[in-house]
Design a protein around this motif. Sequence first.
Motif, PDB file in Angstrom:
ATOM      1  N   VAL A  13      15.321  18.307 -16.091  1.00  0.00           N
ATOM      2  CA  VAL A  13      16.159  18.657 -14.894  1.00  0.00           C
ATOM      3  C   VAL A  13      15.148  19.164 -13.174  1.00  0.00           C
ATOM      4  O   VAL A  13      14.454  19.588 -13.811  1.00  0.00           O
ATOM      5  CB  VAL A  13      16.856  19.870 -15.046  1.00  0.00           C
ATOM      6  N   LEU A  14      15.361  19.089 -12.228  1.00  0.00           N
ATOM      7  CA  LEU A  14      14.683  19.225 -11.349  1.00  0.00           C
ATOM      8  C   LEU A  14      15.948  20.273 -10.569  1.00  0.00           C
ATOM      9  O   LEU A  14      17.018  19.552  -9.736  1.00  0.00           O
ATOM     10  CB  LEU A  14      14.563  17.789  -9.729  1.00  0.00           C
ATOM     11  N   LEU A  15      16.137  21.171 -10.228  1.00  0.00           N
ATOM     12  CA  LEU A  15      16.582  22.469  -9.563  1.00  0.00           C
ATOM     13  C   LEU A  15      16.314  22.088  -8.166  1.00  0.00           C
ATOM     14  O   LEU A  15      15.286  22.929  -7.873  1.00  0.00           O
ATOM     15  CB  LEU A  15      16.390  23.325 -10.339  1.00  0.00           C
ATOM     16  N   LYS A  16      16.633  21.585  -7.408  1.00  0.00           N
ATOM     17  CA  LYS A  16      16.407  22.278  -6.000  1.00  0.00           C
ATOM     18  C   LYS A  16      16.352  23.547  -5.080  1.00  0.00           C
ATOM     19  O   LYS A  16      17.396  24.345  -6.198  1.00  0.00           O
ATOM     20  CB  LYS A  16      17.089  21.240  -4.711  1.00  0.00           C
ATOM     21  N   GLY A  17      15.773  23.951  -4.440  1.00  0.00           N
ATOM     22  CA  GLY A  17      16.233  24.756  -4.206  1.00  0.00           C
ATOM     23  C   GLY A  17      14.645  25.609  -2.975  1.00  0.00           C
ATOM     24  O   GLY A  17      13.930  24.759  -3.013  1.00  0.00           O
ATOM     25  N   GLY A  71      18.561  16.182   0.614  1.00  0.00           N
ATOM     26  CA  GLY A  71      18.378  15.754  -1.093  1.00  0.00           C
ATOM     27  C   GLY A  71      18.551  14.496  -1.332  1.00  0.00           C
ATOM     28  O   GLY A  71      18.296  13.720  -2.439  1.00  0.00           O
ATOM     29  N   ASP A  72      19.680  13.425  -0.834  1.00  0.00           N
ATOM     30  CA  ASP A  72      19.398  11.992  -0.807  1.00  0.00           C
ATOM     31  C   ASP A  72      18.619  11.244  -1.136  1.00  0.00           C
ATOM     32  O   ASP A  72      17.699  10.447  -1.496  1.00  0.00           O
ATOM     33  CB  ASP A  72      21.168  11.623  -0.062  1.00  0.00           C
ATOM     34  N   VAL A  73      17.340  12.255   0.293  1.00  0.00           N
ATOM     35  CA  VAL A  73      16.180  11.284   0.259  1.00  0.00           C
ATOM     36  C   VAL A  73      15.908  11.516  -0.938  1.00  0.00           C
ATOM     37  O   VAL A  73      14.543  10.656  -1.192  1.00  0.00           O
ATOM     38  CB  VAL A  73      15.916  11.510   1.940  1.00  0.00           C
ATOM     39  N   LEU A  74      15.563  12.663  -1.404  1.00  0.00           N
ATOM     40  CA  LEU A  74      14.819  12.718  -2.555  1.00  0.00           C
ATOM     41  C   LEU A  74      14.962  12.152  -3.894  1.00  0.00           C
ATOM     42  O   LEU A  74      14.530  11.709  -4.716  1.00  0.00           O
ATOM     43  CB  LEU A  74      14.830  14.505  -2.989  1.00  0.00           C
TER      44      LEU A  74
END
Length: 477
Positions: free
Chosen positions: A382-386, A416-419
């Motif tokens: 899991v990559l939790l963005k923020g 986030g789409d780029v990531l």
Amino acid sequence: METVRAAEAALAARLPDGALMERAAAGLAAACCSLLGRGRVYGARVVLLVGSGDNGGDALHAGARLARRGAGTTAILLGTRAHGGGLAAFRAAGGRVAEDPYEALAAADLVLDGVTGIGGRGGLRPEAVPVARAARGSDAVVVAVDLPSGVDADTGEVAGEALRADATVTFGTYKPGLLIDPAREYAGALRLVDIGLGPHLPSVPDLEALQHQDVARLLPAPAAESDKYRRGVLGVVAGSARYPGAAVLAVAGALRGGAGAVRYVGPARDAVIAAHPETLVHEGPPDRAGRVQAWVVGPGTGEGPGAPVAVAEVLASDVPVLVDADGLRHLTPEAVRARTAPTLLTPHAGEAAALLGTERAGVEAGRLAAVRALAARYGATVLLKGSTTLVCGPGGTGPVRVNPTGTPWLATAGSGDVLSGLAGALLAAGLAPLDAASCAAYLHGLAARRASAGAGPITATEVAGHLRAAWQDVREP
């Protein structure tokens, strides 16, 4: 923080009594001198906020060193008792104990926060709150001793009132609360003082933060015999009639993230080809699009009936899969756990809350616990963005990686789409999900810093455009 306490106890047992605290105090005093300016220590007004524990002792010993260099030092005693040796050294050096704490704070040039240490829980005690507010409301530079008082050293949570620092001087090792929001925002600039704990700390830490050399070692590089298939082909299921840009940005992240080729499946084919003519587009379904080494599914797919079908088809594949954004709505723990290939989930706090069946505020207040819980529940990386991006391996055990790059300007539509595309490309190149997610977040943050030039608004398209330069920064610093 039990590991830090154990390391300190093991080291202290090998040193003369009080030597470990003196080491910490020496580093703390040196940092204060630097913050004041070397020529401004003499005559500077330094106020110590002193609690009952060892952090108060560190502050008192550092205050004694500053007093011997000519600073006017005043201690405000907030605990039931002060560290005996530290208070004696402080008074012997000419330091005084304040009769009126607010008068002292109003005139301070620098405030040392030694109220609570790594054992503090639940915010500041009520009697310390008005003094902390007065310190923060003054014109003084506030320096936290080891970590800001009122934050949780283990989790980064802030359960009550805490004292926001301009800088934090920490000892031996970085504490999780200094790296994870919301506590990270209370820490200010960080300075680590080496007091010799290294040999006594565990070989497997609770947290990790990759640096340039770590990312450079992990990034794929084509060899002379490489072709587009050996470099990795990424399949992307993204976009919709309403959100065609999500597909364009995900493909941009993948192409600039090193994918040998990108196969796009979805209704935004015309927009994708117009922006990226090198993309291979297909009518679908995903399992008929051709060979891929990994899939990205979810960015901008919307709420139409095709989205859950696409997620199910991609999850049924035998290659690594990254699920992001709208795709996360159609997941169950059972479907993810049934896969034979690895899965990477990349939610933001709101999406993580939905996956866990909790409130967004709870995720934001306890990011470390949330990322571990998600990884354990779904059996996925899991990559939790923020504001603090965290990456946890499947099962929720092992070190959690904290991404050290980025900028608040990354809070922009489409980033986030780029990531997702970037991380997917690294999955297709053969990186393990933990490494692919960590490297992608690192490069994504570097690209955002370049795009903003440190201080300006950016777009997701600009972030994608700077990925190549970020890659070069890492490979050839």
